[in-house]
Each structure stands twice: as structure tokens, then as C-alpha cells.
Design an enzyme around this catalytic site. Structure first.
Site, mmCIF file in Angstrom:
data_model
loop_
_atom_site.group_PDB
_atom_site.id
_atom_site.type_symbol
_atom_site.label_atom_id
_atom_site.label_comp_id
_atom_site.label_asym_id
_atom_site.label_seq_id
_atom_site.Cartn_x
_atom_site.Cartn_y
_atom_site.Cartn_z
ATOM 1 N N HIS A 50 0.801 -1.240 0.105
ATOM 2 C CA HIS A 50 -0.031 0.068 0.068
ATOM 3 C C HIS A 50 0.812 1.260 0.130
ATOM 4 C CE1 HIS A 50 0.684 -0.191 4.618
ATOM 5 N NE2 HIS A 50 0.367 1.304 4.372
ATOM 6 N N SER A 96 4.221 3.223 7.896
ATOM 7 C CA SER A 96 3.763 1.782 6.949
ATOM 8 C C SER A 96 5.098 1.367 6.177
ATOM 9 C CB SER A 96 2.886 2.237 6.044
ATOM 10 O OG SER A 96 1.488 2.233 6.721
ATOM 11 N N ASP A 102 0.046 -7.710 1.611
ATOM 12 C CA ASP A 102 0.375 -6.492 1.718
ATOM 13 C C ASP A 102 1.822 -6.040 1.713
ATOM 14 O OD1 ASP A 102 0.531 -3.541 1.669
ATOM 15 O OD2 ASP A 102 -0.211 -3.410 3.905
#
Length: 258
Positions: free
Chosen positions: A65, A204, A110
Site C-alpha cells: 500500500h 507503514s 500487503d
């Protein structure tokens, strides 16, 4: 006069303590400049977006992402505003995903593997982090790090990466805390049950290092961050070792585990 000075000093100490405590809400204290040689920063159009981990001189592992067009990767960075003398910059030569259509969910796939346009050289502030040789152990103390916001829900982004220690839990803890998670997942669950320490927006793709091994990277978590009994969710590196190693070896048709 003496009493006034004493009270003033007490007030200064109180304010100093409060400031330090607020810095520990999300990302912990400032990382030691020498402890994150493998940590990379992903930029888009001059703006910091995500973290990532250098796993050899030519490859970076991060979250799917985090993908953006025209990304720039900074290696050897500590301060965003004061570059290290050995800081290096690269752009992606190739990007690889579990699914050719870049399909991923909060609990599956992910993951993004980036091949750099040219290899980097090891230096004072740059060195890769090895992939794990053993699976993660529930109960481990894990290190998190990144340039993500240190407050939530209001966002405060630091100039330098912050580090903190959190605990690795059984996946069932996250399954019970976050609606929509399946009963099983190729992710890890980590945090502090009483809250107060967590990865957050901007972290992230950054690493989760448990007992000295690179076991995961930041995928997602609760909003606001660092809430009691809401640990974060991390993509599990160990479950994707075969895919990672195959891609690096040139087998670009390799598939991720189901």
C-alpha cells in the site's frame, strides 16, 4: 523569593516530563543514529510517504500500500532536514507484488519488493538487514521504528525516526480487537496492551524486529493509534521467504503463499 524559584523549577521539571511523555505516545524516543542502517525512507514528489527495509545491496522490502509512481528511496537518512554525509538516493528499477494486479487486503499480500536502479554501498549509516532464519516467537520483545506521526489522531511528524519496544502477541488478540479480520492470516500482531506505544501513519512498511530478527513490517492498525487492547498488524516476513528469495534469484513468476 526562594519559594518562587523552587516553584518555578518544579514547573519547568513538570513541563519537561510532560513533553518527554508525549513523545512516547506513538513512536517512542528518537532512534540511535547507528541502530537503523537498514531503514529506508520512501518519498513521492518530495514528500515522505513510508518506511522500508534494505535486505541486500539492491533490494528493499516494504508494504504494497506504500506504492506510488515516481518514488524516490533515501538510504542512510536520520534527519529529514540535515543529510548524513553518506546518504544515498535511488529510484525503483522494478517492483514486485504478490499479485500482478496488486490486489492485497489488510490481512493478506500487503507486500512489495523493490529492486533499486543501482546497488548501494555499505557505509557508516547504510547496511542491509538479513531475512529471518527462524519463525517469530509469541511473547518476543520487538523493535519498531520510523518517521511516522508521534501523536494521534492529530498528526505530528518528527524530523528524525522514533523507536520503541513492543510485544508480539498471538494473532487471536488482533482478530478479537479489529473487526473484519479472518480467523487466520499471514500477519503478525504486536503492540502494548495498555496502549501508549504503536506504529502509526507514516510508519507503514517499516520493520518489526523481534529478538534481533526481521520478522515483519508495518501494514495497518487502529485509528487513533496506540489505543489500549488494539495492537498493530504487520506483514509476516517468514511466511513470504520463498517468494522473496525466488524473485531476487530471477524467478519473477514466483507466487506468494495462499
Amino acid at each position: 523569593m526562594v519559594l518562587i524559584r523552587v516553584l518555578a523549577n518544579l514547573l519547568i521539571l513538570q513541563l519537561s516530563y510532560a513533553q518527554r511523555s508525549s513523545e512516547l505516545v506513538i513512536g517512542g524516543d528518537e532512534c540511535n543514529i547507528n541502530e537503523h542502517r537498514f531503514l529506508v525512507a520512501l518519498y513521492k514528489s518530495g514528500r515522505f510517504r513510508c518506511g522500508g527495509t534494505l535486505i541486500n545491496q539492491e533490494w528493499v522490502l516494504t508494504a504494497a500500500h506504500c506504492d506510488r509512481r515516481n518514488m524516490e528511496i533515501k538510504l542512510g537518512m536520520h534527519s529529514k532536514n540535515v543529510p548524513n554525509e553518506d546518504e544515498q538516493r535511488r529510484v525503483p528499477k522494478e517492483k514486485f507484488f504478490c499479485d500482478s494486479n496488486k490486489n492485497y487486503t489488510q490481512w493478506n499480500k500487503d507486500i512489495m519488493l523493490i529492486r533499486l536502479n543501482s546497488p548501494v554501498n555499505n557505509s557508516t549509516h547504510i547496511a542491509p538487514l538479513s531475512l529471518p532464519s527462524n519463525p517469530p516467537i509469541v511473547g518476543s520483545v520487538c523493535r519498531i521504528m520510523g518517521w511516522g506521526t508521534i501523536t494521534s489522531p492529530n498528526e505530528t511528524y518528527p524530523d528524525v525516526p522514533h523507536c520503541a519496544n513492543i510485544n508480539l502477541f498471538n494473532y487471536t488478540v488482533c482478530h478479537g480487537a479489529h473487526a473484519g479480520l479472518p480467523a487466520t492470516s499471514r500477519t503478525l500482531c504486536a503492540g502494548v496492551l495498555e496502549g501508549g506505544k504503536d506504529t502509526c501513519k507514516g510508519d507503514s512498511g517499516g520493520p518489526l524486529i523481534c529478538n534481533g530478527q526481521f520478522q515483519g513490517f508495518v501494514s495497518w492498525g487502529g485509528d487513533p493509534c496506540a489505543q489500549p487492547r488494539e495492537p498493530g498488524v504487520y506483514t509476516k516476513v517468514f511466511d513470504h521467504l520463498d517468494w522473496i528469495q525466488n524473485i531476487i534469484a530471477g524467478n519473477t513468476t514466483a507466487t506468494c503463499p495462499l
